[in-house]
Each structure stands twice: as structure tokens, then as C-alpha cells.
Write an enzyme that holds these catalytic residues in place. Structure first.
Site, PDB file in Angstrom:
ATOM      1  N   CYS A   2       6.968  -4.147  -7.091  1.00  0.00           N
ATOM      2  CA  CYS A   2       8.322  -4.059  -7.842  1.00  0.00           C
ATOM      3  C   CYS A   2       8.343  -3.116  -9.305  1.00  0.00           C
ATOM      4  O   CYS A   2       7.286  -2.560  -9.252  1.00  0.00           O
ATOM      5  CB  CYS A   2       8.646  -5.357  -8.184  1.00  0.00           C
ATOM      6  SG  CYS A   2       8.229  -6.667  -7.204  1.00  0.00           S
ATOM      7  N   ARG A  27       8.649   3.574  -5.836  1.00  0.00           N
ATOM      8  CA  ARG A  27       7.745   2.447  -5.344  1.00  0.00           C
ATOM      9  C   ARG A  27       8.212   1.632  -4.266  1.00  0.00           C
ATOM     10  O   ARG A  27       7.616   0.568  -3.764  1.00  0.00           O
ATOM     11  CB  ARG A  27       7.573   1.627  -6.417  1.00  0.00           C
ATOM     12  CG  ARG A  27       6.681   2.376  -7.864  1.00  0.00           C
ATOM     13  CD  ARG A  27       6.881   1.741  -8.916  1.00  0.00           C
ATOM     14  NE  ARG A  27       6.304   0.535  -9.072  1.00  0.00           N
ATOM     15  CZ  ARG A  27       5.017   0.477  -9.415  1.00  0.00           C
ATOM     16  NH1 ARG A  27       4.438   1.352  -9.743  1.00  0.00           N
ATOM     17  NH2 ARG A  27       4.468  -0.746  -9.602  1.00  0.00           N
ATOM     18  N   TRP A  86      10.564  -5.971  -4.679  1.00  0.00           N
ATOM     19  CA  TRP A  86      10.128  -5.973  -3.219  1.00  0.00           C
ATOM     20  C   TRP A  86       9.744  -7.380  -3.090  1.00  0.00           C
ATOM     21  O   TRP A  86       8.658  -8.007  -3.596  1.00  0.00           O
ATOM     22  CB  TRP A  86       9.061  -4.906  -3.229  1.00  0.00           C
ATOM     23  CG  TRP A  86       8.334  -4.684  -1.916  1.00  0.00           C
ATOM     24  CD1 TRP A  86       7.326  -5.673  -1.442  1.00  0.00           C
ATOM     25  CD2 TRP A  86       8.307  -3.848  -1.157  1.00  0.00           C
ATOM     26  NE1 TRP A  86       6.896  -5.219   0.088  1.00  0.00           N
ATOM     27  CE2 TRP A  86       7.608  -4.024  -0.046  1.00  0.00           C
ATOM     28  CE3 TRP A  86       8.783  -2.332  -1.120  1.00  0.00           C
ATOM     29  CZ2 TRP A  86       7.363  -3.025   0.994  1.00  0.00           C
ATOM     30  CZ3 TRP A  86       8.735  -1.439  -0.061  1.00  0.00           C
ATOM     31  CH2 TRP A  86       7.911  -1.653   0.861  1.00  0.00           C
ATOM     32  N   ASN A 112       6.250  -8.656 -11.977  1.00  0.00           N
ATOM     33  CA  ASN A 112       5.709  -8.007 -11.051  1.00  0.00           C
ATOM     34  C   ASN A 112       4.302  -8.651 -10.356  1.00  0.00           C
ATOM     35  O   ASN A 112       3.836  -9.240 -11.242  1.00  0.00           O
ATOM     36  CB  ASN A 112       5.288  -6.484 -11.048  1.00  0.00           C
ATOM     37  CG  ASN A 112       6.370  -5.405 -11.251  1.00  0.00           C
ATOM     38  OD1 ASN A 112       7.460  -5.902 -11.166  1.00  0.00           O
ATOM     39  ND2 ASN A 112       6.040  -4.450 -11.820  1.00  0.00           N
ATOM     40  N   GLY A 113       4.104  -8.881  -9.037  1.00  0.00           N
ATOM     41  CA  GLY A 113       2.863  -9.393  -8.786  1.00  0.00           C
ATOM     42  C   GLY A 113       3.191 -10.876  -8.140  1.00  0.00           C
ATOM     43  O   GLY A 113       4.319 -11.212  -7.704  1.00  0.00           O
ATOM     44  N   GLU A 494     -10.577   4.359  12.922  1.00  0.00           N
ATOM     45  CA  GLU A 494      -9.472   4.519  11.951  1.00  0.00           C
ATOM     46  C   GLU A 494     -10.100   5.673  11.021  1.00  0.00           C
ATOM     47  O   GLU A 494      -9.214   6.651  10.769  1.00  0.00           O
ATOM     48  CB  GLU A 494      -9.727   3.228  11.017  1.00  0.00           C
ATOM     49  CG  GLU A 494      -8.422   3.419   9.916  1.00  0.00           C
ATOM     50  CD  GLU A 494      -7.138   4.026  10.248  1.00  0.00           C
ATOM     51  OE1 GLU A 494      -6.704   3.822  11.232  1.00  0.00           O
ATOM     52  OE2 GLU A 494      -6.493   4.291   9.180  1.00  0.00           O
ATOM     53  N   LYS A 498      -7.873   9.133  10.878  1.00  0.00           N
ATOM     54  CA  LYS A 498      -7.563   9.793   9.648  1.00  0.00           C
ATOM     55  C   LYS A 498      -7.923  11.317   9.523  1.00  0.00           C
ATOM     56  O   LYS A 498      -7.277  11.932   9.313  1.00  0.00           O
ATOM     57  CB  LYS A 498      -8.178   9.142   8.636  1.00  0.00           C
ATOM     58  CG  LYS A 498      -7.477   7.724   7.997  1.00  0.00           C
ATOM     59  CD  LYS A 498      -6.334   7.737   7.342  1.00  0.00           C
ATOM     60  CE  LYS A 498      -5.230   7.471   8.256  1.00  0.00           C
ATOM     61  NZ  LYS A 498      -4.927   6.387   8.787  1.00  0.00           N
ATOM     62  N   GLU A 501      -5.661  13.502  11.836  1.00  0.00           N
ATOM     63  CA  GLU A 501      -4.317  13.509  11.346  1.00  0.00           C
ATOM     64  C   GLU A 501      -3.973  14.239  10.015  1.00  0.00           C
ATOM     65  O   GLU A 501      -2.998  14.895  10.038  1.00  0.00           O
ATOM     66  CB  GLU A 501      -3.486  12.201  11.370  1.00  0.00           C
ATOM     67  CG  GLU A 501      -3.897  11.402  10.219  1.00  0.00           C
ATOM     68  CD  GLU A 501      -2.995   9.945  10.071  1.00  0.00           C
ATOM     69  OE1 GLU A 501      -1.769   9.974  10.432  1.00  0.00           O
ATOM     70  OE2 GLU A 501      -3.421   8.902   9.743  1.00  0.00           O
ATOM     71  N   HIS A 517     -23.756   7.395  27.551  1.00  0.00           N
ATOM     72  CA  HIS A 517     -23.019   7.588  28.695  1.00  0.00           C
ATOM     73  C   HIS A 517     -22.083   8.758  29.139  1.00  0.00           C
ATOM     74  O   HIS A 517     -21.048   8.795  29.578  1.00  0.00           O
ATOM     75  CB  HIS A 517     -22.372   6.474  28.926  1.00  0.00           C
ATOM     76  CG  HIS A 517     -22.955   5.171  29.073  1.00  0.00           C
ATOM     77  ND1 HIS A 517     -24.262   4.867  30.331  1.00  0.00           N
ATOM     78  CD2 HIS A 517     -23.414   4.038  28.160  1.00  0.00           C
ATOM     79  CE1 HIS A 517     -24.670   3.605  29.774  1.00  0.00           C
ATOM     80  NE2 HIS A 517     -24.193   3.199  28.712  1.00  0.00           N
ATOM     81  N   LYS A 616       6.511   9.014   8.963  1.00  0.00           N
ATOM     82  CA  LYS A 616       6.114   7.864   8.432  1.00  0.00           C
ATOM     83  C   LYS A 616       6.347   6.426   9.617  1.00  0.00           C
ATOM     84  O   LYS A 616       5.512   5.716   9.959  1.00  0.00           O
ATOM     85  CB  LYS A 616       6.447   7.436   7.283  1.00  0.00           C
ATOM     86  CG  LYS A 616       6.065   6.318   6.708  1.00  0.00           C
ATOM     87  CD  LYS A 616       4.639   6.472   6.119  1.00  0.00           C
ATOM     88  CE  LYS A 616       3.837   5.223   5.911  1.00  0.00           C
ATOM     89  NZ  LYS A 616       2.540   5.413   5.717  1.00  0.00           N
TER      90      LYS A 616
END
Ligand code: F6R
Length: 621
Positions: A2, A27, A86, A112-113, A494, A498, A501, A517, A616
Site C-alpha cells: 500500500c 507499488r 493493496w 500499510n502492513g 529456480e 533466473k 531468463e 547418467h 510478466k
């Protein structure tokens, strides 16, 4: 995440506040609101959707002509608060948008939070006859200030602050105290902007950068009172704190990135906060996980036969980590499938199955199709997503939100760690509901999970320079191999994703036991081999694989649990991450791999925020 903006001064502030919110749009938000104080009275307006709706609602751009909006205290109100929300607690509605008021409406707050103890506080306040008008945790704060208000807003905020637990920053105003705002910070960012006979308070500097470049940072546990003459900072007990302002020299574009060169780097650093928000109130006590928000029937959870996880890309890797956690703690068999495969292979799935679709955007076409297919065949479907109101939330029986805030960089970083944290919560919750975990083990894991935001922070601070040095040595490499076992394997998958990409360097991740193998043929003296060798029941096996790699002359760069000398002995270079329960290690082990891909790409001069050929959100099939 937020956004907060507040103003006190000599200028009419309505448009200034909305302009401040616009600077925080990056944000992400789903609703917004503003409160303006004039002649001892506060008017508030809320709007769902973008700031255009708020502008229309307050009559900006169509002064007095209606525009379908309600004119709030027409200028010149010179004290005000505004917020972009948010959603985390409660749906996206006008009632849930901030600012929130107390019973009389004389006190208004923006937050916020997360207030972790909101359930207890709401019950207490209800018993004292406070009336609530929203579903949010934030509204509690307005009522708590009301409980303590006796003609001094700063004092009331201090008393309220002492009763809150959580991870938040808020700002408050009172109808009887024009020209004063009081704000407090616990973990979430809060800054003050010092102008000429006017002062701003905000969650980020861009909100006031067009008006002043003199900024004062508020630290954890501090309370600040602002007036047009400046700011008074105290600690939570009211002791004065000396704080000097800094002169902000960034340009507007850098300001959006909070002074970072790229959104990706900023988002990597946001992970401690994002993980903290994701777990916050879902661990309300030392011995209990609360995911009652899922509204899954207890009988179904107790009796389900199997869990199937469907996802794409990074979300798939988060699911793989979740599989280890759920099987380990809840003893339910978990199958993982790539959504684009699952949907086309006529899967066997039915009413005893829980199907979890993981998608940060909530809009990935293949994941949505896989979820719908499973639902048509009678499965209960749970969406794990970051976006309130996304399609995934509509295609599911239950929704668990990560609370990563908006991620602008195309490469998922903070959304991954939040998905992993959410999978841990889910694993522990299912284990708790099915009675498959001993009470002391549950308490131990809850304590460990609560400590993870700090561990993520420690790791980022500790490894950044070391990883940059590795990147400098290896950024011209032609190929990176990643090896791991057990929970180290999804971390490697992962890390390699990264690297591909954003740096466009071919990279592959393998289960270390598979190396002999075939992939071992790839190794030569020029191959950097990144080994995730944190403590786990398979560490010994992993160490022998690392010896095999070294025997081929390749360089072993290992990610190891701090103090594990054995891993260091089997490596050419070791990056240490803090010791945690082994199942939780991915939350810290992924950080050096994100940073490695980031630095390699930057050293190659690439645009890490918008890599080639990638978007995205992938809504095409
Ligand atoms: C990689 C990345 C992608 C996404 C994938 C799924 O950094 O961001 O691999 O993870 O496209 O997206 P969501 O989670 O939105 O379904």
C-alpha cells in the site's frame, strides 16, 4: 504494497495528496481514499480501482460539475491523509479502502502492513461498544486511538502503538487538531518530507519528491508528529530522538525505484518485508497456524487422499518446495505437474483430491485451464496467488494470498519467496488439521518460520558482495550447471531459470544423483557448477557428487549452511546462508542464486527488468 501520503501546511492539499498517490502507483493497489480536515470536520472519500476513480469521486478535473463524484471538503483543506490499498484483509470494496475512522469519524488513519493481533483487539473493542465499518485489520488502529484519546493525538498514538503487534506503519489525524499528523513505524517504511512551512509524511520518498527533497527517515519503534513547522520524533516511550534530514539527489525515475538501479534489485531487497507480510497474522501464536481464511471443510482436509500442485515456471518451483514440506509434515502424497502438461493429459483426479494452482499473477492461461479441468472433475481447487480479484481467485474453491506487493521486474523474485513461505504455512496447517505433527515440533517450526524474514535480511546483507565477486569471475561463462538434492533441487531449478531468463546464458539444473547418467559429460574446467548443499538428510550424498564434479576439473560454487565445514571442504568457493530447519532452507538458499543471475546479467549490460521475449503475465495458451 500500500501507499501512504499525508500533508500539513499552508497550501490546499487535496490535489497534492492525489499527486503523491500517483507517484506511488508503481507499488500496485486496488483501491484508494483520501481524508481532508477543514473547520474541525473531516470528509473522506474512497474509490475502488485506479486513481482516476478517486479523482472523479473527489471532483478533480471537473470541479463542481459533478463527474458523478461527491465533492469532499472543497479546497482549501490544508491537513489531509491519503492511501492506496493493496487488499490483504478483507475484499476490495470502498468500505475496506483507507482512510479508516473511529466511531465518531473524528479520527482517521491510513496503514500499510499487517496488525497481527487484530482479532483479539477487535473482540476487545467490540466489547467496549466500538462499531466497525470495514473488514480490515487497519480500522482497529482508529478505534484504539479513540480508546486512548484525551485531547492529545501524539499521546493517544503512543498508547495505541504499545498495544499493536505486527509489521506496519500508520499515520493518523484528529478533527480537533488541524495542522498535525502523527505517524508510527514498526517494520514498514515511513519517511517525512520537510518543506517550507509544510511537512509531508509518506511510505516512500517519491510521494513528495516533486515538493521537497529534504527527507527524514523514521526507524522501527518510532513515532513522529508533523506540523507545518517540521517533525518531532520520539521512541515508543516518548523519549525524544535526534534525527537529521538528508538531501535526496535521485531523479524522478530512480525515485520510483527507491534509489535502486533496477526494479529487480529493489524487489530482491523487498523480500524480508514481503515474506513477513505473507506469514504475519497467519502465525498468531507460538503453537498454531491460522488459515481459517481458506474456508475448507475440516472433514475434507482430514480425509483428502492426495494433493496435486499445478503451476508454470517459477511458481512450479515454489510448488516443488511445497511438496517436500507437505509430505514431510502432513504425510499426504503430493503430485506436481507443469500446468501446460497436466491440462492435456486427461489426468485422473476426483473429489478426494485437493488441487493447488500456484500463479502469482492469477492469470496464467495454462494454470487456469489446469485448475478448471480439475474442478470439473470434482476436485477441490485452491489458488495460491498474489493478485486479489484475479481470474484464479474466481476459478477456485479457496484462495491463499501471498502478500508480495506489486512485482514490476519480469523475473519473479519476491513472489517466489512469498509462494514458498505460503506453501510452508499450508504444509504446517494441513499437518495441524490432520494431527500428523507433534505439538512441540509444530511450535519449533512456527518459531523458525517467524524468524525467516530476519534470516532473509541477514542473508541478503551477508552474501551480496561475495556473490558479486563470483559473478565478476564467471559472467563470461558459456554454461552454468546447477546441482542439488532434496529441497536443494527446486532451488537449483529456480536459480538456473533466473540465469537463463535474465542473463541469456544456457544453464541447466539437475538432481545431483542424475549427474552420472549423462550430464557429467558436460563438465570441463570452464564449467561453473553451482551446488545447493545446505544441511538436509541427503547432504552426504550431495558432498560426494561435488567431489565427482571437482574430479572433472570444474569449479564448485556451493551454497552451504553456515558453519558446515564439510561443504566448504568440498567446494572451491562457499556462500554461507544462516542455519534453519532444513525444510525451510530454500527461503535463504535461493537468495544468492537470484543475486548471481542478477549480477551476471548486469555485467553483461542486459535489461534485467524486461528480458527479451518475456512478459510478466502469460495469458496466451
Ligand atoms: C520467471 C517467471 C515465470 C512465471 C510463470 C508463471 O521469473 O516469472 O516463470 O513464474 O510465467 O507465472 P504466474 O506465477 O503468474 O502464473
Amino acid at each position: 504494497m500500500c501507499g501512504i501520503v499525508g500533508y500539513v501546511g499552508g497550501r490546499p492539499c487535496r490535489d497534492l495528496l492525489v499527486a503523491g498517490l500517483e507517484k506511488l502507483e508503481y507499488r500496485g493497489y486496488d483501491s484508494a481514499g483520501i481524508s481532508l480536515l477543514q473547520d474541525g470536520h473531516i470528509d473522506s472519500v474512497h474509490a475502488v480501482g485506479n486513481l482516476g476513480n478517486l479523482r472523479a469521486a473527489v471532483g478533480i478535473g471537473d470541479e463542481g460539475a459533478g463527474a458523478g463524484g461527491v465533492a469532499v471538503a472543497a479546497p482549501p483543506a490544508t491537513t489531509g491523509l491519503a492511501h492506496t490499498r493493496w487488499a490483504t484483509h478483507g475484499r476490495v470494496t470502498e468500505e475496506n479502502a483507507h482512510p479508516h475512522g473511529d466511531c465518531s469519524g473524528d479520527i482517521q488513519i491510513v496503514l500499510n502492513g499487517i496488525v497481527e493481533n487484530h482479532t483479539e483487539l477487535r473482540a476487545e473493542l467490540r466489547a467496549e461498544d466500538h462499531d466497525f465499518s470495514s473488514e480490515t485489520d487497519a480500522e482497529i488502529v482508529a478505534h484504539l486511538i479513540e480508546r486512548h484519546y484525551d485531547g492529545d493525538l501524539t499521546l493517544a498514538v503512543r498508547r495505541c502503538f504499545a498495544e499493536l503487534r505486527g509489521h506496519y506503519a500508520f499515520a493518523a489525524m484528529h478533527a480537533d487538531e488541524a495542522g498535525t499528523l502523527v505517524a508510527a513505524r514498526q517494520e514498514c517504511p515511513l519517511v517525512v518530507g520537510l518543506g517550507e512551512s509544510e511537512t509531508f509524511v509518506a511510505s516512500a520518498i517519491p510521494a513528495f519528491l516533486a515538493e521537497t527533497r529534504r527527507a527524514l527517515t523514521i526507524e522501527n519503534g518510532e513515532i513522529v508528529t508533523i506540523t507545518p513547522r517540521g517533525a518531532t520524533v520520539t521512541d515508543a516511550d516518548g523519549n525524544p530522538v535526534e534525527r537529521h534530514h538528508e538531501q535526496i539527489t535521485w531523479d524522478a525515475e530512480a525515485a520510483e525505484k527507491g534509489g535502486y538501479e533496477t526494479f529487480m534489485r529493489k524487489e530482491i531487497d523487498e523480500q524480508p518485508d514481503a515474506v513477513a507480510e505473507t506469514i504475519a497474522d497467519r502465525l498468531p501464536s507460538r503453537d498454531r497456524v491460522d488459515l481459517s481464511e481458506l474456508e475448507l471443510a475440516p472433514d475434507f482436509v482430514a480425509g483428502m487422499r492426495r494433493i496435486v500442485i499445478v503451476a508454470c515456471g517459477t511458481s512450479y518451483h515454489a510448488g516443488l518446495v511445497g511438496r517436500y514440506a507437505i509430505e514431510q509434515w502432513a504425510r499426504v502424497p503430493v503430485e506436481m505437474d507443469i500446468a501446460s502438461e497436466y491440462r492435456y493429459r486427461d489426468p485422473v483426479v476426483g473429489s478426494d483430491d485437493l488441487v493447488i494452482g500456484i500463479t502469482q499473477s492469477g492469470e496464467t492461461a495454462d494454470t487456469l485451464a489446469a485448475m478448471r479441468l480439475a474442478r470439473e472433475r470434482g476436485a477441490t481447487v485452491l489458488a495460491l496467488t498474489n493478485i486479489v480479484g484475479s481470474q484464479a481467485t474466481r476459478d477456485a474453491d479457496a484462495v491463499l494470498f501471498t502478500r508480495a506487493g506489486l512485482e514490476i521486474g519480469v523475473a519473479a523474485t519476491k513472489t517466489f519467496t512469498c509462494q514458498v513461505a505460503a506453501m510452508y504455512l499450508l504444509g504446517l496447517w494441513i499437518a495441524q488439521q490432520r494431527g500428523t505433527i507433534a505439538a512441540d515440533r509444530l511450535a519449533e517450526l512456527i518459531a523458525e518460520l517467524k524468524a525467516m524474514p530476519n534470516r532473509v535480511q541477514e542473508t541478503l546483507s551477508a552474501v551480496s558482495e561475495q556473490v558479486e565477486t563470483v559473478a565478476r569471475a564467471e559472467h563470461e561463462g558459456r554454461f552454468f550447471l546447477y546441482l542439488g538434492r532434496n529441497i536443494g533441487l527446486p532451488v537449483c531449478l529456480e536459480g538456473a531459470l533466473k540465469m537463463k531468463e535474465i542473463s541469456y546464458i544456457p544453464s541447466d539444473a539437475y538432481a545431483a544423483g542424475e549427474m552420472k547418467h549423462g550430464p557429467i559429460a558436460l563438465l570441463d574446467e570452464s564449467t561453473p557448477v553451482v551446488c545447493v548443499a545446505t544441511d538436509s538428510p541427503t547432504l552426504d550424498k550431495m558432498l560426494s557428487n561435488m567431489e565427482e564434479v571437482r574430479a572433472r576439473g570444474a569449479d564448485v560454487i556451493s551454497v552451504a549452511t553456515a558453519g558446515s565445514g564439510r561443504t566448504a571442504d568440498a567446494s572451491d568457493l562457499t556462500i554461507e546462508v544462516p542455519r534453519t530447519d532444513w525444510v525451510l532452507q530454500p527461503l535463504v538458499a535461493i537468495l544468492p542464486l537470484q543475486l548471481l543471475a542478477y549480477h551476471v546479467a548486469r555485467m553483461k549490460g542486459l535489461n534485467v527488468d524486461q528480458p527479451r521475449n518475456l512478459a510478466k503475465t502469460v495469458t496466451v495458451e
